[in-house]
Design an enzyme around this catalytic site. Structure first.
Site, PDB file in Angstrom:
ATOM      1  N   HIS A  14      -4.729   0.292  10.475  1.00 43.69           N
ATOM      2  CA  HIS A  14      -4.265  -0.734   9.375  1.00 43.69           C
ATOM      3  C   HIS A  14      -6.309  -0.913   8.573  1.00 43.69           C
ATOM      4  CE1 HIS A  14      -1.514  -2.117  12.215  1.00 43.69           C
ATOM      5  NE2 HIS A  14      -1.139  -3.185  10.895  1.00 43.69           N
ATOM      6  N   ARG A  70     -11.453  23.074  15.416  1.00 39.27           N
ATOM      7  CA  ARG A  70     -10.449  22.067  16.296  1.00 39.27           C
ATOM      8  C   ARG A  70      -9.472  22.287  14.558  1.00 39.27           C
ATOM      9  NH1 ARG A  70     -14.129  17.717  18.861  1.00 39.27           N
ATOM     10  NH2 ARG A  70     -14.090  18.879  20.618  1.00 39.27           N
ATOM     11  N   ILE A 125       0.804  -1.327   0.477  1.00 36.21           N
ATOM     12  CA  ILE A 125       0.008  -0.177   0.355  1.00 36.21           C
ATOM     13  C   ILE A 125       1.171   1.389  -0.291  1.00 36.21           C
ATOM     14  CG2 ILE A 125      -2.193  -1.164   0.977  1.00 36.21           C
ATOM     15  CD1 ILE A 125      -1.236   0.655   3.819  1.00 36.21           C
ATOM     16  N   ASP A 126       1.627   0.861   0.238  1.00 38.49           N
ATOM     17  CA  ASP A 126       2.845   2.118   0.658  1.00 38.49           C
ATOM     18  C   ASP A 126       3.095   2.978  -0.996  1.00 38.49           C
ATOM     19  OD1 ASP A 126       2.668   1.977   3.389  1.00 38.49           O
ATOM     20  OD2 ASP A 126       4.825   0.941   3.579  1.00 38.49           O
ATOM     21  N   GLN A 166      -6.831   1.365   6.312  1.00 37.58           N
ATOM     22  CA  GLN A 166      -5.751   1.238   5.198  1.00 37.58           C
ATOM     23  C   GLN A 166      -5.931   0.043   4.285  1.00 37.58           C
ATOM     24  OE1 GLN A 166      -3.220   5.029   5.722  1.00 37.58           O
ATOM     25  NE2 GLN A 166      -3.774   3.876   7.857  1.00 37.58           N
ATOM     26  N   GLY A 173       2.964   4.703   6.083  1.00 35.22           N
ATOM     27  CA  GLY A 173       4.237   5.320   5.117  1.00 35.22           C
ATOM     28  C   GLY A 173       5.347   5.281   6.223  1.00 35.22           C
ATOM     29  N   GLU A 224       3.270   7.643   9.135  1.00 31.78           N
ATOM     30  CA  GLU A 224       3.646   7.516  10.203  1.00 31.78           C
ATOM     31  C   GLU A 224       5.573   7.704  10.830  1.00 31.78           C
ATOM     32  OE1 GLU A 224       3.458   2.997  10.257  1.00 31.78           O
ATOM     33  OE2 GLU A 224       3.637   2.946   8.368  1.00 31.78           O
TER      34      GLU A 224
END
Ligand code: F6P
Length: 342
Positions: A272, A162, A126-127, A274, A170, A222
């Site tokens: 997860h 906010r 996925i990265d 994702q 990643g 991340e």
């Protein structure tokens, strides 16, 4: 031929589409027999597998995850790992393996090939950070999930004035962060390729508030890290490939942004989510095309190669090229898009 299949590393939407394509074409066009090894390289080490047939792989095309299950087992980290792999393949008459995986799984595939084992690779992550292929399947699905999450966070951020921080996957590459951030209209995007300056992040958020917008969205990969000496980040456990278990940058940003700007800030870690669920149509088609090319490649003796998307074509490239270097976000591209921030 007798072909063994395995899926290794983090799972990824589209893995089942690859398996299905290989089994269908292998059975229909070549009369192959297929063995599905369980839990990545663990199944090959321990001889754990199931026969795969057109019947047993029916209905899996839209299913996320992998029917073969996956693990981060590294045969080269196990005692006599290479011997165990050789023994399993010899015992069951396997002519070659198709390894569907990312940099770690394909790194092992390359080493095994160098050690004389017949292996062909199919890239997944996925990265989207694998070299020698223009895009990996799974990325499009993860991108849709992350963009949908950002869209949803936008409306609640606006309602509550906010600043919302979204941490996406990643570890070493910021493709998901950059593309979902751009697609979702984020105000700040942080990627592992460029250590960030927390003061600059806060400046962009303050500038936006000064212009009359009372909410902001920050998307952080991340693996995003602060510039050296600016903020302390905690590190976690290592897996068999030596990767640190990440997670935490989102909450660090939450604390720091709120403390420095005074704006209420909350973090959401997508994690997860994702990687789960049904693949997009794009990923199903890409995965299917890569699977078809893999079984053709095996019959052409393409061991040591990987199927790859090049522009709109599927080609075979050396596994060595795929694992030589990670494909990271080019800084010029990040800077070009950075004009949208704040
Ligand atoms: O390599 C894909 C990936 O999704 C990374 O983005 C992430 O850091 C890692 O897997 C998480 O892995 P695990 O599922 O082992 O926690």
């Amino acid at each position: 031929m007798r072909i063994g299949l395995l899926t290794g590393g983090g799972d990824c939407p589209g893995l089942n589409a690859v398996i299905r394509a290989i089994v269908r074409k292998g059975s229909n066009s070549y009369g192959d027999e297929m063995l599905g090894f369980h839990d990545g390289w663990r199944g090959v080490l321990e001889g754990a597998f199931e026969p795969l047939t057109i019947e047993s792989t029916r209905g899996i095309l839209p299913r996320g995850g992998t029917i073969l299950r996956s693990s981060r087992t590294n045969p080269y980290k196990r005692e006599n790992g290479l011997e165990h792999v050789r023994r399993t393949l010899a015992e069951h008459g396997v002519d070659g393996l198709v390894a569907i995986g990312g940099e770690d799984t394909l790194g092992v595939a390359k080493r095994l090939h160098d050690d004389g084992v017949n292996v062909l690779g199919v890239p997944k992550t996925i990265d989207n950070d694998l070299g020698a292929t223009d895009q990996t399947f799974g990325f499009d699905t993860a991108l849709h999930i992350a963009t949908d999450a950002i869209d949803r966070l936008h409306t609640t951020a606006e309602s509550h004035n906010r600043c919302l921080v979204v941490e996406v996957m990643g570890r070493h590459a910021g493709w998901i962060a950059l593309h979902s951030g751009v697609a979702g209209g984020a105000d700040v995007i942080l990627i592992p390729e460029l250590p960030f300056d927390i003061d600059e992040v806060c400046r962009l958020i303050r500038r936006r508030h000064a212009r009359g917008r009372y909410f902001s969205i920050v998307v952080a990969a991340e693996g995003a890290i602060p510039k050296e000496g600016t903020l302390e980040v905690s590190s976690g456990r290592l897996d068999e490939f030596g990767h640190v278990r990440l997670g935490g940058i989102g909450h660090l940003l939450e604390r720091e942004i709120e403390a420095r700007t005074g704006y209420e800030t909350r973090a959401t870690v997508l994690g997860h989510v994702q990687r789960g669920g049904t693949p997009t149509a794009f990923d199903r088609v890409l995965a299917t095309r890569l699977g078809l090319a893999a079984i053709d490649g095996a019959h052409q003796g393409g061991w040591g190669m990987m199927t790859s998307l090049r522009a709109t074509n599927i080609e075979l490239v050396p596994l060595a090229d795929a694992v030589a270097a990670l494909k990271q976000v080019p800084l010029e591209e990040y800077e070009r898009l950075g004009v949208l921030f704040g």
